[in-house]
Design a protein around this motif. Structure first.
Motif, PDB file in Angstrom:
ATOM      1  N   VAL B 304      47.835   1.438  55.586  1.00 18.96           N
ATOM      2  CA  VAL B 304      48.135   0.116  56.133  1.00 18.96           C
ATOM      3  C   VAL B 304      47.221  -0.197  57.314  1.00 18.96           C
ATOM      4  CG1 VAL B 304      49.845  -1.183  57.470  1.00 18.96           C
ATOM      5  CG2 VAL B 304      50.504  -0.073  55.316  1.00 18.96           C
ATOM      6  N   GLN B 305      47.038   0.777  58.186  1.00 17.94           N
ATOM      7  CA  GLN B 305      46.119   0.556  59.310  1.00 17.94           C
ATOM      8  C   GLN B 305      44.723   0.231  58.798  1.00 17.94           C
ATOM      9  OE1 GLN B 305      46.488   4.263  61.370  1.00 17.94           O
ATOM     10  NE2 GLN B 305      48.191   3.600  62.657  1.00 17.94           N
ATOM     11  N   GLN B 306      44.298   0.958  57.776  1.00 17.94           N
ATOM     12  CA  GLN B 306      42.959   0.722  57.247  1.00 17.94           C
ATOM     13  C   GLN B 306      42.807  -0.733  56.798  1.00 17.94           C
ATOM     14  OE1 GLN B 306      39.975   1.665  53.585  1.00 17.94           O
ATOM     15  NE2 GLN B 306      41.871   2.798  53.621  1.00 17.94           N
ATOM     16  N   ALA B 307      43.758  -1.195  56.006  1.00 17.61           N
ATOM     17  CA  ALA B 307      43.662  -2.558  55.497  1.00 17.61           C
ATOM     18  C   ALA B 307      43.796  -3.573  56.635  1.00 17.61           C
ATOM     19  CB  ALA B 307      44.735  -2.804  54.439  1.00 17.61           C
ATOM     20  N   TYR B 347      48.080   3.036  48.190  1.00 17.14           N
ATOM     21  CA  TYR B 347      46.824   2.652  47.550  1.00 17.14           C
ATOM     22  C   TYR B 347      47.021   2.009  46.191  1.00 17.14           C
ATOM     23  CZ  TYR B 347      44.281   4.926  51.270  1.00 17.14           C
ATOM     24  OH  TYR B 347      43.770   5.245  52.495  1.00 17.14           O
ATOM     25  N   ILE B 348      48.235   2.062  45.674  1.00 23.12           N
ATOM     26  CA  ILE B 348      48.479   1.422  44.382  1.00 23.12           C
ATOM     27  C   ILE B 348      48.315  -0.095  44.484  1.00 23.12           C
ATOM     28  CG2 ILE B 348      50.972   1.007  44.498  1.00 23.12           C
ATOM     29  CD1 ILE B 348      51.194   2.255  41.719  1.00 23.12           C
ATOM     30  N   ALA B 349      48.434  -0.626  45.705  1.00 15.45           N
ATOM     31  CA  ALA B 349      48.338  -2.081  45.849  1.00 15.45           C
ATOM     32  C   ALA B 349      47.582  -2.523  47.091  1.00 15.45           C
ATOM     33  CB  ALA B 349      49.737  -2.693  45.872  1.00 15.45           C
ATOM     34  N   LEU B 350      46.988  -1.586  47.804  1.00 15.81           N
ATOM     35  CA  LEU B 350      46.388  -1.928  49.095  1.00 15.81           C
ATOM     36  C   LEU B 350      45.294  -2.988  48.975  1.00 15.81           C
ATOM     37  CD1 LEU B 350      46.886  -0.767  51.999  1.00 15.81           C
ATOM     38  CD2 LEU B 350      44.669   0.334  51.737  1.00 15.81           C
ATOM     39  N   ALA B 351      44.410  -2.809  48.000  1.00 12.59           N
ATOM     40  CA  ALA B 351      43.309  -3.762  47.852  1.00 12.59           C
ATOM     41  C   ALA B 351      43.821  -5.084  47.285  1.00 12.59           C
ATOM     42  CB  ALA B 351      42.218  -3.180  46.966  1.00 12.59           C
ATOM     43  N   ARG B 352      44.844  -5.020  46.434  1.00 17.09           N
ATOM     44  CA  ARG B 352      45.421  -6.263  45.887  1.00 17.09           C
ATOM     45  C   ARG B 352      45.931  -7.141  47.024  1.00 17.09           C
ATOM     46  NH1 ARG B 352      47.274  -6.381  40.648  1.00 17.09           N
ATOM     47  NH2 ARG B 352      49.339  -7.189  41.193  1.00 17.09           N
ATOM     48  N   VAL B 353      46.719  -6.523  47.891  1.00 19.09           N
ATOM     49  CA  VAL B 353      47.298  -7.285  49.002  1.00 19.09           C
ATOM     50  C   VAL B 353      46.197  -7.788  49.936  1.00 19.09           C
ATOM     51  CG1 VAL B 353      48.797  -7.110  51.012  1.00 19.09           C
ATOM     52  CG2 VAL B 353      49.472  -6.031  48.866  1.00 19.09           C
ATOM     53  N   SER B 354      45.193  -6.945  50.171  1.00 17.37           N
ATOM     54  CA  SER B 354      44.094  -7.341  51.060  1.00 17.37           C
ATOM     55  C   SER B 354      43.389  -8.585  50.514  1.00 17.37           C
ATOM     56  CB  SER B 354      43.074  -6.203  51.178  1.00 17.37           C
ATOM     57  OG  SER B 354      43.696  -5.041  51.679  1.00 17.37           O
ATOM     58  N   ARG B 355      43.186  -8.586  49.209  1.00 15.09           N
ATOM     59  CA  ARG B 355      42.498  -9.715  48.572  1.00 15.09           C
ATOM     60  C   ARG B 355      43.283 -11.005  48.776  1.00 15.09           C
ATOM     61  NH1 ARG B 355      40.963  -6.930  43.930  1.00 15.09           N
ATOM     62  NH2 ARG B 355      43.059  -7.320  43.137  1.00 15.09           N
ATOM     63  N   MET B 460      54.834  -1.315  41.782  1.00 21.71           N
ATOM     64  CA  MET B 460      53.668  -1.912  42.436  1.00 21.71           C
ATOM     65  C   MET B 460      54.091  -3.116  43.279  1.00 21.71           C
ATOM     66  SD  MET B 460      50.208  -3.486  40.730  1.00 21.71           S
ATOM     67  CE  MET B 460      49.277  -2.037  40.305  1.00 21.71           C
ATOM     68  N   LYS B 461      55.000  -3.932  42.728  1.00 20.28           N
ATOM     69  CA  LYS B 461      55.458  -5.105  43.487  1.00 20.28           C
ATOM     70  C   LYS B 461      56.157  -4.678  44.770  1.00 20.28           C
ATOM     71  CE  LYS B 461      54.584  -8.395  42.100  1.00 20.28           C
ATOM     72  NZ  LYS B 461      53.164  -8.878  42.107  1.00 20.28           N
ATOM     73  N   ALA B 462      56.938  -3.588  44.670  1.00 20.36           N
ATOM     74  CA  ALA B 462      57.655  -3.109  45.863  1.00 20.36           C
ATOM     75  C   ALA B 462      56.657  -2.679  46.929  1.00 20.36           C
ATOM     76  CB  ALA B 462      58.573  -1.948  45.485  1.00 20.36           C
ATOM     77  N   VAL B 463      55.603  -1.967  46.485  1.00 16.57           N
ATOM     78  CA  VAL B 463      54.582  -1.540  47.455  1.00 16.57           C
ATOM     79  C   VAL B 463      53.876  -2.757  48.048  1.00 16.57           C
ATOM     80  CG1 VAL B 463      52.414  -0.270  47.736  1.00 16.57           C
ATOM     81  CG2 VAL B 463      54.244   0.697  46.339  1.00 16.57           C
ATOM     82  N   GLU B 464      53.574  -3.748  47.192  1.00 20.82           N
ATOM     83  CA  GLU B 464      52.904  -4.962  47.698  1.00 20.82           C
ATOM     84  C   GLU B 464      53.692  -5.611  48.826  1.00 20.82           C
ATOM     85  OE1 GLU B 464      52.457  -7.532  44.335  1.00 20.82           O
ATOM     86  OE2 GLU B 464      50.863  -6.292  43.470  1.00 20.82           O
ATOM     87  N   ARG B 465      54.990  -5.771  48.594  1.00 16.82           N
ATOM     88  CA  ARG B 465      55.812  -6.438  49.619  1.00 16.82           C
ATOM     89  C   ARG B 465      55.810  -5.636  50.917  1.00 16.82           C
ATOM     90  NH1 ARG B 465      59.000  -7.526  44.979  1.00 16.82           N
ATOM     91  NH2 ARG B 465      60.241  -5.655  45.307  1.00 16.82           N
ATOM     92  N   ALA B 466      55.999  -4.325  50.772  1.00 21.01           N
ATOM     93  CA  ALA B 466      56.069  -3.484  51.976  1.00 21.01           C
ATOM     94  C   ALA B 466      54.731  -3.458  52.710  1.00 21.01           C
ATOM     95  CB  ALA B 466      56.489  -2.064  51.590  1.00 21.01           C
ATOM     96  N   GLU B 468      52.250  -5.710  52.566  1.00 26.90           N
ATOM     97  CA  GLU B 468      51.907  -6.994  53.185  1.00 26.90           C
ATOM     98  C   GLU B 468      52.653  -7.177  54.496  1.00 26.90           C
ATOM     99  OE1 GLU B 468      51.365 -10.930  51.009  1.00 26.90           O
ATOM    100  OE2 GLU B 468      53.015 -11.430  52.368  1.00 26.90           O
ATOM    101  N   ALA B 469      53.941  -6.860  54.489  1.00 24.89           N
ATOM    102  CA  ALA B 469      54.729  -7.013  55.723  1.00 24.89           C
ATOM    103  C   ALA B 469      54.161  -6.125  56.825  1.00 24.89           C
ATOM    104  CB  ALA B 469      56.189  -6.670  55.451  1.00 24.89           C
ATOM    105  N   ALA B 470      53.781  -4.913  56.453  1.00 26.06           N
ATOM    106  CA  ALA B 470      53.275  -3.977  57.466  1.00 26.06           C
ATOM    107  C   ALA B 470      51.920  -4.435  58.015  1.00 26.06           C
ATOM    108  CB  ALA B 470      53.153  -2.577  56.872  1.00 26.06           C
ATOM    109  N   ILE B 471      51.076  -4.992  57.148  1.00 20.71           N
ATOM    110  CA  ILE B 471      49.772  -5.484  57.613  1.00 20.71           C
ATOM    111  C   ILE B 471      49.976  -6.646  58.582  1.00 20.71           C
ATOM    112  CG2 ILE B 471      47.656  -6.690  56.902  1.00 20.71           C
ATOM    113  CD1 ILE B 471      47.666  -5.006  54.347  1.00 20.71           C
ATOM    114  N   LEU B 472      50.881  -7.558  58.230  1.00 17.07           N
ATOM    115  CA  LEU B 472      51.117  -8.704  59.122  1.00 17.07           C
ATOM    116  C   LEU B 472      51.653  -8.234  60.474  1.00 17.07           C
ATOM    117  CD1 LEU B 472      52.539 -11.463  56.722  1.00 17.07           C
ATOM    118  CD2 LEU B 472      50.186 -11.127  57.517  1.00 17.07           C
ATOM    119  N   ASP B 473      52.486  -7.183  60.459  1.00 18.57           N
ATOM    120  CA  ASP B 473      52.971  -6.623  61.724  1.00 18.57           C
ATOM    121  C   ASP B 473      51.812  -6.116  62.581  1.00 18.57           C
ATOM    122  OD1 ASP B 473      55.628  -7.158  61.554  1.00 18.57           O
ATOM    123  OD2 ASP B 473      56.196  -5.196  60.722  1.00 18.57           O
TER     124      ASP B 473
END
Lengths: 393, 607
Positions: B304-307, B347-355, B460-466, B468-473
């Motif tokens: 999350v920090q990386q993204a 990492y299952i969704a990190l780049a997806r959310v970043s995009r 994957m959707k569960a990871v995406e939500r978590a 995204e929220a963590a990145i916004l934090d």
């Protein structure tokens, strides 16, 4: 009780891999070791100079960019050339250092190489076992720099044995010292994060540039963590102070409150009579009540470095050093709150009715005019000032 | 509020917008009907492909939904591949084996920072399987040049990726004190424009089939200028607008993680902006910055920090370029990203959310057009996850990471070699690493038949939500600290990364993070590979030093004038890139660095 082990750690020149060494440093200090951390991208000359001045037991080098066989060997060689072969060398580089490399390095005088997968506790045990023994009687120092470094060590270690503590202080506090010394002593204090280290390093650059013969000593302090260890990291950011004309010594507070170490006074006295033009002393980040430099003490000029973010103006009333400092610096004067800070501190100083000076600086900025002015003030007056700064702006 | 704060607001607002669309689709019959029509149309238009066993499959897999609210959630919340907000992919088709149709997307062969192997949507119209792009650089320019020719001898397109040696990365000349022994180690030694001419000798730099990638950040503007000058020497001034490639030039991540910075942050950023202003105007096919999370991840950050740091660095650059007056649609399409992919589940969704966050932020906070919204991504598998103990397990680790990277629809990917904990990789292990990608993409049927084959599972959707929220934090925290630059100067990212690295090590040692062969199922025997080290002979190192001395002597007078002029331009605060272009003709990298440091100072390391 024996003194904590002091070692120096660094990453070689053209190598920025500091992740491993950061983790190892933390582990060392957690186990009572005092680590002088020189940082990454460091030349052999910088490493050896620092190790000698700090009089460490050993140098730990973390290398990940190749060229380690040569680099480690050069460190060992230079230590030998400078007459400091008592300082041992160890290190590691994860998987980048092969067993054959390590054998070659040991052949060239390196104590130990840790391979990938070595546990942190194994490294700590190694350092404690091999570099923690009481020193034998030391051979005569091979250079004035080594002699000075060893004397400082002796002062620091004697402070640890309590019996001499009180006597030594009484003995050396006398007038004799003040009359015999030659250097001008400038004390820097202030809260943590105000930028003292950066400011001092910028001043050192000016000291060195102005006169090619000038020699400076720096006594820098960092807090010991609970237990005994400490991370002494000022050298890593003081890039201009890694110079043959600068003698720098990093000290841990070793349990003493107030921003200095039990041995500071005596070490400072020694440096002050050791043929430096200026001796700079930096306290750890201090609290409001701190009064690290006494009136009529050995420090000629006291500089209090403030951060504009000190809280409400009421807080200013509580900061004792605002009464005592000769010069007050508001560093980071590019921050939004700086103008308010300047005027509030100005008012506070007016209450004192003394000729204290207030200067704004942005130490992180190259060639900052505020730092230039501070430099002129420090150099400009030949007479030592006690407590008061007599310069007018 | 800095732009980052606006990005947070934009993403929050967009998420509300999606919920509103879902409600509207359910309550507004006309709107709902339109969505259902569009959905059915998309499905009907999707071509059918046949697997080698004859099984028919759609080329685009979509969820089995027919309720307008859910369709709205998919179309607006995720977007079809190639559609805003690009959760499922930057392009309509990626990795698929060719069929009859021709792609309409403008996707080109982006040069990537460390790319070993280039795979991208749009490949389908090109002749099958081409090019491994190896990150290489060794000894002197002529040695690397020889390697480049060897690597590309059977390739139609020549895409070179250049690694520089330590002195070059730190802007130091080969004749500087203390660097002998490091010359040509781990990369090629470049001191002068003459070295740069030698480095790419024999390649047609202006050809559409050529691109150069240069992995360097601290002295990037100087090296960029040398590249342009070298191209001009060989092909004349008209070659400049044709130059293709990328240079890393990511100062923020250097300060946060990789430590190859040579000027103070603000000065570094200014020189970078000078370069970006020049290249995006004069060299429209060049990528002047590769915004890199890889080194942040390798330094020990959490995923999350990386993204979060990478994206926020990207937005900070965008803000900087905008305030210089460079139009967002001039620089936006010339930004690209580089992420690490490890084994943690994020990492299952990190780049997806970043995009998705990048697209929303660029569109709504910066007003970027469609091309400026794309998060073009190069991924590299995690070097840090590779372990020396029982190192052959690293093949499996890299394979799993590759799977994750492709599930994120990365635009290109580099797979690490299993022997990397020990050394620069040997040929056998490089080949295995490259073949790992071919096995996943070409041999297996996982990615080549159907887009979205693995997208959108409940996990994957569960990871995406978590995530995204963590990145916004993380964004909010950086915003609280006064924005990216203030947070960097405050050492925020650095200390966060260091803490995470320390925690990771702790977890390995206390066994809560199992590493097979190291702290679990340990065999006891280390099976280190046979290592053949390519050392730069002292003679070669001396040759470089001698050549440099000759160059300096020959140009002494001219160098002085050019450097005086450069300093003058820097002092006046003008764009110094044109003066840099002149200076590199007669001055060495180290000479330029030292003179610039005289004006702006040296970088003060952060601990």
């Amino acid at each position: 009780m024996a003194s904590p082990i002091r070692i120096l750690t660094a990453v070689p020149i053209c190598d920025g891999h500091d992740s491993a060494i950061n983790t190892i440093n933390l582990e060392f200090i957690r186990h009572g070791i005092e680590v002088i951390y020189l940082g990454y991208h460091r030349s052999v000359g910088d490493i050896v100079r620092a190790a000698i001045q700090e009089d460490v037991r050993a140098i730990g080098i973390s290398s990940y960019n190749g060229g380690h066989v040569e680099f480690f060997a050069e460190v060992v060689d230079l230590l030998r050339k400078r007459g400091a072969s008592g300082i041992k060398v160890f290190g590691g580089g994860g998987g980048t250092i092969s067993h054959e490399d390590a054998a070659a390095m040991r052949g060239k005088g390196v104590d130990q190489i840790f391979f990938a997968g070595t546990s942190l506790s194994k490294m700590t045990d190694y350092v404690r076992k091999h570099y923690g023994k009481q020193r034998m009687k030391r051979a005569p120092a091979k250079s004035p720099e080594i002699e000075l470094a060893q004397k400082l060590t002796k002062i620091e270690e004697n402070k640890e044995s309590r019996k001499s503590k009180v006597e030594a202080r009484k003995k050396e506090k006398g007038k004799k010292l003040r009359t015999s010394r030659r250097s001008r002593v400038i004390g820097f204090t202030g809260p943590g994060g105000a930028g003292k280290t950066t400011l001092i390093d910028e001043l050192v650059l000016r000291f060195l540039n102005e006169d090619s013969k000038r020699r400076i000593a720096i006594l820098s302090h960092d807090p010991s963590v609970i237990g005994e260890g400490a991370l002494l990291g000022d050298r890593a950011t003081m890039i201009n102070s890694q110079n043959d004309r600068v003698f720098m010594r990093s000290m841990a507070t070793r349990g003493q409150a107030g921003g200095l170490s039990p041995a500071t006074h005596d070490c400072l006295a020694l440096l002050a009579k050791s043929n430096f033009d200026y001796v700079i002393i930096e306290t750890v980040g201090t609290g409001q009540e701190a009064m690290p430099f006494q009136k009529n003490g050995i420090v000629d000029l006291t500089v209090l470095v403030m951060n504009p973010d000190y809280g409400s103006r009421l807080q200013l009333q509580k900061i004792v050093m605002l009464d005592l400092a000769g010069i007050v610096v508001v560093n980071k004067s590019d921050l939004q709150r700086a103008r308010t800070a300047h005027s509030e501190i100005e008012q506070r100083l007016e209450q004192n009715r003394r000729d204290q000076l207030l200067i704004d600086t942005v130490a992180k900025q190259h060639r900052d005019p505020g730092v230039d002015r501070l430099f002129d003030l420090i150099c400009g007056s030949e007479q030592p000032q006690r407590g008061k700064a007599r310069n007018k702006s | 509020m800095s732009k980052l704060g606006q990005v947070v607001e934009a993403v929050e607002k967009y998420n509300h917008f999606v919920i509103d669309q879902v409600k509207r689709a359910r309550s507004d019959e006309k709107f709902g009907g339109e969505l259902i029509n569009r959905w059915n149309e998309t499905k009907a238009k999707t071509p059918v492909t046949h697997t080698p066993t004859g099984l028919p499959l759609p080329r685009l897999a979509l969820p089995e939904i027919d309720e307008p609210g859910e369709i709205a959630r998919y179309l607006f919340g995720e977007g079809l591949p190639g559609e805003f907000p690009f959760l499922n992919g930057a392009y309509r088709e990626m990795y698929l084996e060719p069929v009859r149709e021709i792609e309409t997307g403008s996707y080109g062969k982006k040069a990537s920072a460390n790319g070993a192997k280039q795979k991208a949507g749009g490949d389908s119209v090109r002749p099958p399987e081409e090019p491994t792009r190896l990150f290489s650089g060794l000894m002197l320019a002529e040695d690397t040049n020889e390697r480049f020719h060897y690597l590309t001898q059977h390739q139609r397109t020549h895409r070179l990726s250049t690694a520089f040696d330590g002195p070059t990365l730190y802007g130091i000349d080969s004749d500087a004190y203390g660097v002998f022994g490091k010359i040509g180690e781990g990369g090629v030694a470049i001191d002068t424009v003459e070295d740069m001419v030698r480095l790419y000798d024999g390649f047609d730099l202006g050809s559409p089939n050529f691109s150069a990638s240069m992995t360097i950040s601290g002295p990037a503007p100087i090296i960029m200028a040398m590249y342009i000058a070298a191209a001009k020497r060989r092909f004349g001034p008209k070659v400049v607008p044709k130059l293709r490639g990328t240079i890393q030039a990511d100062i923020f991540k250097e300060v946060q993680a990789q430590n190859e910075t040579i000027f103070p942050i603000e000065a570094s950023l200014r020189f970078l902006t000078d370069m970006v202003e020049f290249t995006t105007r004069e060299m429209s096919r060049w990528y002047p910055i590769s915004i890199s999370g890889y080194h942040i991840g390798e330094a020990g950050s959490t995923p999350v920090q990386q993204a979060a740091y990478t994206l926020s660095n990207g937005f900070a650059y965008a803000e900087m370029f905008t305030s210089r007056g460079i139009p967002v649609d001039q620089f936006g399409p010339r930004l690209s990203f580089f992420l690490d992919c490890g084994l943690d589940v994020e990492y299952i969704a990190l780049a997806r959310v970043s995009r998705r966050i990048w697209a929303i932020g660029m569109r709504d906070a910066f007003g970027a057009g469609p091309r400026g919204q794309l998060f073009k991504l190069h991924t590299q598998t995690s070097g840090r996850s590779l372990i020396a103990a029982e190192f052959k397990n690293n093949l499996t680790r890299t394979a799993a990471e590759l799977m994750l990277a492709y599930m994120n629809a990365t635009n290109s990917c580099h797979s690490n070699s299993a022997d990397e904990p020990f050394t620069t990789p040997g040929e056998e292990w490089i080949r295995l690493a490259a073949h790992g990608q071919a096995i996943l993409l070409e041999e297996s049927g996982i990615f080549k038949h159907t887009m979205n084959m693995l997208s959108g599972s409940p996990g994957m959707k569960a990871v995406e939500r978590a995530v995204e929220a963590a990145i916004l934090d993380e964004f909010r925290e950086i915003e609280r600290l006064g924005g990216v630059l203030a947070a960097v100067e405050d050492r925020f990212q650095r200390s966060q990364i260091q803490n995470a690295a320390h925690r990771y090590e702790q977890q390995i040692y206390d066994g809560t993070r199992p590493i097979i062969g190291l702290n679990k199922y340990r065999n006891g025997e280390d099976d280190a590979p046979e290592i053949k080290l390519a050392r730069t002979p002292r003679k070669k190192q001396q040759l470089q030093v001698d050549r440099l001395a000759k160059f300096k002597k020959k140009n002494a007078e001219k160098a002085k004038r050019a450097l005086d002029k450069l300093v003058d331009v820097v002092e006046r605060g003008e764009n110094c890139f044109p003066a840099l272009l002149e200076a590199v003709e007669v001055a060495s990298l180290g000479q330029i660095t030292l003179r610039l440091q005289g004006v702006v100072g040296k970088f003060r390391p952060m601990v």
